[in-house]
Design an enzyme around this catalytic site. Structure first.
Site, PDB file in Angstrom:
ATOM      1  N   ALA A  90       0.926  -1.286  -0.030  1.00 49.00           N
ATOM      2  CA  ALA A  90      -0.004  -0.033   0.067  1.00 49.00           C
ATOM      3  C   ALA A  90       0.881   1.135  -0.155  1.00 49.00           C
ATOM      4  CB  ALA A  90      -0.982   0.025   1.212  1.00 49.00           C
ATOM      5  N   GLY A 136      -0.100  -5.376  -0.019  1.00 48.45           N
ATOM      6  CA  GLY A 136      -1.301  -5.321  -0.872  1.00 48.45           C
ATOM      7  C   GLY A 136      -1.289  -5.961  -2.050  1.00 48.45           C
ATOM      8  N   GLU A 139      -2.013  -9.173  -1.901  1.00 53.26           N
ATOM      9  CA  GLU A 139      -3.548  -9.240  -1.807  1.00 53.26           C
ATOM     10  C   GLU A 139      -3.936  -9.455  -3.219  1.00 53.26           C
ATOM     11  OE1 GLU A 139      -4.905  -7.709   2.343  1.00 53.26           O
ATOM     12  OE2 GLU A 139      -3.360  -6.580   1.653  1.00 53.26           O
ATOM     13  N   GLU A 159       2.660  -5.953   6.873  1.00 52.89           N
ATOM     14  CA  GLU A 159       1.819  -5.045   7.648  1.00 52.89           C
ATOM     15  C   GLU A 159       2.289  -4.973   9.075  1.00 52.89           C
ATOM     16  OE1 GLU A 159      -0.310  -5.961   3.814  1.00 52.89           O
ATOM     17  OE2 GLU A 159       0.718  -6.992   5.261  1.00 52.89           O
ATOM     18  N   MET A 334      34.494  -5.984  16.272  1.00 54.81           N
ATOM     19  CA  MET A 334      33.567  -5.146  15.566  1.00 54.81           C
ATOM     20  C   MET A 334      34.303  -4.955  14.004  1.00 54.81           C
ATOM     21  SD  MET A 334      31.028  -3.428  16.612  1.00 54.81           S
ATOM     22  CE  MET A 334      30.672  -2.214  15.720  1.00 54.81           C
ATOM     23  N   VAL A 406      40.752  -0.444  15.774  1.00 55.86           N
ATOM     24  CA  VAL A 406      41.581  -1.087  17.031  1.00 55.86           C
ATOM     25  C   VAL A 406      41.322  -0.453  18.232  1.00 55.86           C
ATOM     26  CG1 VAL A 406      43.603  -0.795  15.147  1.00 55.86           C
ATOM     27  CG2 VAL A 406      43.278   0.866  16.892  1.00 55.86           C
ATOM     28  N   GLU A 408      40.241   1.068  22.008  1.00 49.27           N
ATOM     29  CA  GLU A 408      39.988   2.397  22.168  1.00 49.27           C
ATOM     30  C   GLU A 408      40.996   2.967  23.061  1.00 49.27           C
ATOM     31  OE1 GLU A 408      36.066   3.656  21.206  1.00 49.27           O
ATOM     32  OE2 GLU A 408      37.651   3.257  20.102  1.00 49.27           O
ATOM     33  N   LYS A 413      45.887   4.289  18.507  1.00 49.73           N
ATOM     34  CA  LYS A 413      45.201   4.826  17.430  1.00 49.73           C
ATOM     35  C   LYS A 413      46.106   6.048  16.623  1.00 49.73           C
ATOM     36  CE  LYS A 413      40.425   4.089  18.618  1.00 49.73           C
ATOM     37  NZ  LYS A 413      39.814   3.236  17.690  1.00 49.73           N
ATOM     38  N   SER A 435      34.178   4.598  19.601  1.00 46.12           N
ATOM     39  CA  SER A 435      32.950   5.128  19.946  1.00 46.12           C
ATOM     40  C   SER A 435      33.034   6.198  21.184  1.00 46.12           C
ATOM     41  CB  SER A 435      32.053   3.845  20.708  1.00 46.12           C
ATOM     42  OG  SER A 435      32.918   3.305  21.572  1.00 46.12           O
ATOM     43  N   ASN A 459      26.728  -2.810  17.106  1.00 50.22           N
ATOM     44  CA  ASN A 459      26.998  -4.200  17.465  1.00 50.22           C
ATOM     45  C   ASN A 459      25.635  -4.916  17.878  1.00 50.22           C
ATOM     46  OD1 ASN A 459      28.039  -6.812  17.467  1.00 50.22           O
ATOM     47  ND2 ASN A 459      29.155  -6.289  19.484  1.00 50.22           N
ATOM     48  N   ASN A 506      25.826   6.652  22.039  1.00 50.00           N
ATOM     49  CA  ASN A 506      26.533   6.289  23.402  1.00 50.00           C
ATOM     50  C   ASN A 506      26.308   7.301  24.565  1.00 50.00           C
ATOM     51  OD1 ASN A 506      27.360   3.903  22.376  1.00 50.00           O
ATOM     52  ND2 ASN A 506      29.286   4.388  22.508  1.00 50.00           N
TER      53      ASN A 506
END
Length: 698
Positions: A90, A136, A139, A159, A334, A406, A408, A413, A435, A459, A506
């Site tokens: 629909a 629909g 249907e 639906e 991750m 890698v 945190e 990093k 994050s 995740n 977060n």
């Protein structure tokens, strides 16, 4: 020309019968007749890439059927002229804002009359179905006498995901045609099935290729096609006493997935079948009333809102993806899952790590994932071929996008970036999956900080649709645009956010999880705390969620956010540090707040009735989420209240039937929410103080 190429081309070009003139009498349909006297009715909704059913389309279909009744062709083929599929359901725009069930029932009654007219035609009718045939659309197909599916077609009644059940006669026709237990299961879950399953159920009479469509149509019209007919078992299962037993079992099953308090549609559908399953006419009549009542419920209106939030977020991705090769650094939970998802979505992926073991583990998890979500074995093989282990990091120089996943730790990093940057090609994007670390702290290492941005996945990557696309003050808008298009290209929903501790999701979830720890400190049973959140409609409670995420990650994010936001967050209990120090990190170590076996939390017996959650407990957990969302809007970290709601639903599973944390606050009343937050602040501390952003919130 090579016959294989001919086959491929043949299967792509739709067989639409005799060529129709450009200007027929109809806006959304084309009607032609072939040499065998068969009428070909092609549905081609004006100005749309997919066919959907709106009131004006159905009205026009009524005119077409009237013409066909007069013409009396040998048979009628109904098919879509759109490459995307038969009919996608629909037109959901028409469902928005419905408040009067009587008006809905009148409108749906008009549509029913047209579908009933199609079913009653004394001319053989054949639906030829390619691509998606949903809601629909299915249907309409059920009202035809025969159904021929093209290989690759998919069928379903989604639906229930909008807080509704089928409303164009599907509840009656589907349970009459196929085994009602299987028909009800499909309608109650909203899942789609492929042609093989549809054929086995007796939903379609034949499966063919495009190049054989004309022959299959002739066979169907002239009675040479064996039609799938309901067997004796169907009649028995639609028999009254049996329906009562089966209905009770269906209710118990449904309650586990969608409690009736929050999701009325599955139970309305079970009631319909239980009361009227043996009587098609009575069920068709009752379906209209039931559908109209559901349409005006807050659940349906909020789930329809969520449908449009998804569409709105898809548009944020834009188009014109330029990323073909993704290099992922860090093959942990991750990084490995991001690499697998990108490979599944057609990207060429190289996956690097310091050690071979995590890469091997990631490839194994990818193979398991592909086995579950890809239907053809050759396609599983192709996806695995696109995912290459790359211990020497050779992919860096060719990659259009590098995703760093890698651990945190800022120094780690920065060290990775220092080694990476000189090897990257010009115009390549460097994205971090962090994050918790603000991008401002990461950019200092780079000579070209304008190419740095955040792509924060959630995740499990294969299930949660959100990706936060994070920019800092120096991010080049061109790279940001490319990153948004990439997220759309891998079938994910982007949320553009400014870099700030915890971004949006977060930052909003941390008070929810930390408040649960404070409640534990108050000696409230962990199962009661989880039950409070589930009663509100969350997919899992905050204690179980903390175990899923990892208590070490919860602690690190909590500490980082408290260092920035201070007492606006609940304090971190000392015993949480002890648990982390002792290696009790939750699901990944087998023990956190719960003991975990085979990926499931062993919760023992549920909380006793004396320990039932109170409304205050629910407010303590849930209102801070809305409060943070308002703060993020006020601070300009996100710029759109609707998209905030979408992000919380698609990134955390926030109770969809409530339409998101800001929509919940709006429907509960901003005055009520701020007054409740003030009262909680007086009782429990300033962390509940309402944000200044509520003054301007609409």
């Amino acid at each position: 020309m090579d016959s294989k190429i001919m086959d491929v081309l043949g299967s792509r070009v739709l067989e639409l019968g005799p060529k129709a003139g450009e200007h027929g009498p109809y806006r959304n349909f084309r009607l032609t007749h072939d040499g065998d006297g068969i009428a070909w009715l092609l549905f081609d909704r004006e100005g749309a890439s997919a066919n959907t059913l709106s009131a004006d389309v159905i009205e026009e279909l009524d005119l077409v059927l009237s013409a066909l009744e007069n013409q009396r062709p040998a048979g009628i083929v109904i098919r879509s002229a759109k490459p995307s599929g038969f009919i996608a359901g629909a037109d959901v725009h028409e469902f928005r804002g419905a408040t009067d069930p009587a008006a809905v029932e009148t409108a749906i009654g008009r549509a029913h009359a047209v579908i009933d007219r199609l079913e009653a035609l004394r001319i053989p009718t054949v639906a030829v179905i390619h691509g998606f045939c949903l809601g629909g659309g299915l249907e309409v197909a059920l009202a035809c006498q025969s159904r021929i599916a093209i290989d690759g077609a998919r069928f379903g009644f989604p639906e229930v995901l909008l807080g509704l059940h089928p409303g164009l006669g599907g509840t009656a026709r589907f349970t009459r045609l196929v085994n009602p237990i299987q028909a009800m299961t499909l309608m109650l879950t909203g899942k789609t099935i492929d042609v093989r399953k549809a054929r086995a159920l007796g939903l379609v009479d034949a499966v063919t290729q495009e190049r054989h469509v004309r022959d299959a149509v002739k066979d169907a019209v002239f009675g040479r096609l064996g039609r799938a007919r309901p067997g004796a078992l169907n009649a028995f299962l639609n028999f009254t006493p049996v329906r009562g037993l089966l209905g009770a079992r269906m209710r118990r099953q449904a309650e586990k997935a969608a409690p009736h308090v929050n999701y009325p549609a599955p139970y309305a559908l079970i009631d319909l079948w239980e009361k009227h399953g043996g009587d098609t006419a009575a069920m068709l009549a009752a379906e209209k009333t039931s559908f109209a009542k559901l349409m005006v419920t807050p659940t349906a209106q909020n789930l329809i809102r969520v449908f449009f939030l998804r569409e709105q977020m898809k548009k944020l991705a834009g188009s014109g993806n330029k990323i073909g090769h993704v290099h992922v650094i860090g093959a942990g939970a991750m990084g490995g899952d991001i690499a697998a998802w990108c490979a599944d979505q057609g990207m060429h992926v190289t996956l690097a790590d310091m050690k071979p073991e995590p890469v091997a583990g990631a490839i194994k998890r990818a193979a398991d994932l592909f086995g579950k979500i890809i239907h053809k074995r050759t396609e599983v093989r192709d996806a695995l071929d696109r995912l290459l282990p790359d211990l020497d990091g050779e992919g860096v120089g060719n990659a259009d996008l590098i995703i760093e996943a890698v651990p945190e730790k800022l120094e780690l990093k920065q060290k990775v970036y220092a080694a990476l940057e000189p090897a990257m090609k010009p115009g390549a994007i460097l994205a971090t999956n962090t994050s918790s670390i603000p991008l401002q702290d990461l950019r200092s290492t780079l000579k070209s900080p304008e190419r740095l941005l955040g792509l924060h996945f959630f995740n499990p990557v294969s299930r949660l649709q959100l990706v936060e696309v994070v920019s800092h003050d120096g991010t080049d808008p061109r790279f940001l645009k490319e990153a948004l298009a990439f997220v759309g290209a891998i079938d994910r929903l982007p949320l553009p956010v400014k870099s700030s501790p915890g971004f949006l999701v977060n930052r909003a979830l941390t008070p929810y999880m930390l408040e649960a720890m404070v409640m534990l400190d108050e000696k409230i049973d962990r199962r009661t705390i989880d039950a409070a959140a589930k009663q509100f409609g969350m997919p899992m409670g905050p204690i179980e969620l903390a175990d899923q995420v990892g208590l070490d990650i919860c602690l690190a994010v909590g500490d980082m956010l408290r260092s920035k936001f201070g007492d606006s967050l609940p304090p971190t209990p000392a015993w949480l540090r002890d648990k982390v120090a002792n290696g009790e990190l939750g699901r990944k170590t087998g023990k956190g707040f719960y003991v975990w076996k085979d990926g499931k939390a062993d919760k023992g017996a549920g909380p006793s009735s004396s320990a039932a959650p109170t409304p205050e407990m629910i407010d303590r957990l849930m209102l801070p989420i809305s409060n943070v969302c308002v703060a993020c809007l006020r601070e300009g970290i996100v710029d759109n209240a609707d998209v905030v709601d979408g992000a919380m639903i698609f990134g955390t599973g926030y109770a969809p039937f409530r339409g998101g944390p800001l929509n919940y606050a709006r429907s509960r009343g901003v005055e009520n929410v701020t007054a409740t937050l003030y009262a909680l602040a007086v009782r429990f501390g300033d962390r509940f103080a309402p944000d200044a952003g509520w003054h301007d919130f609409k």
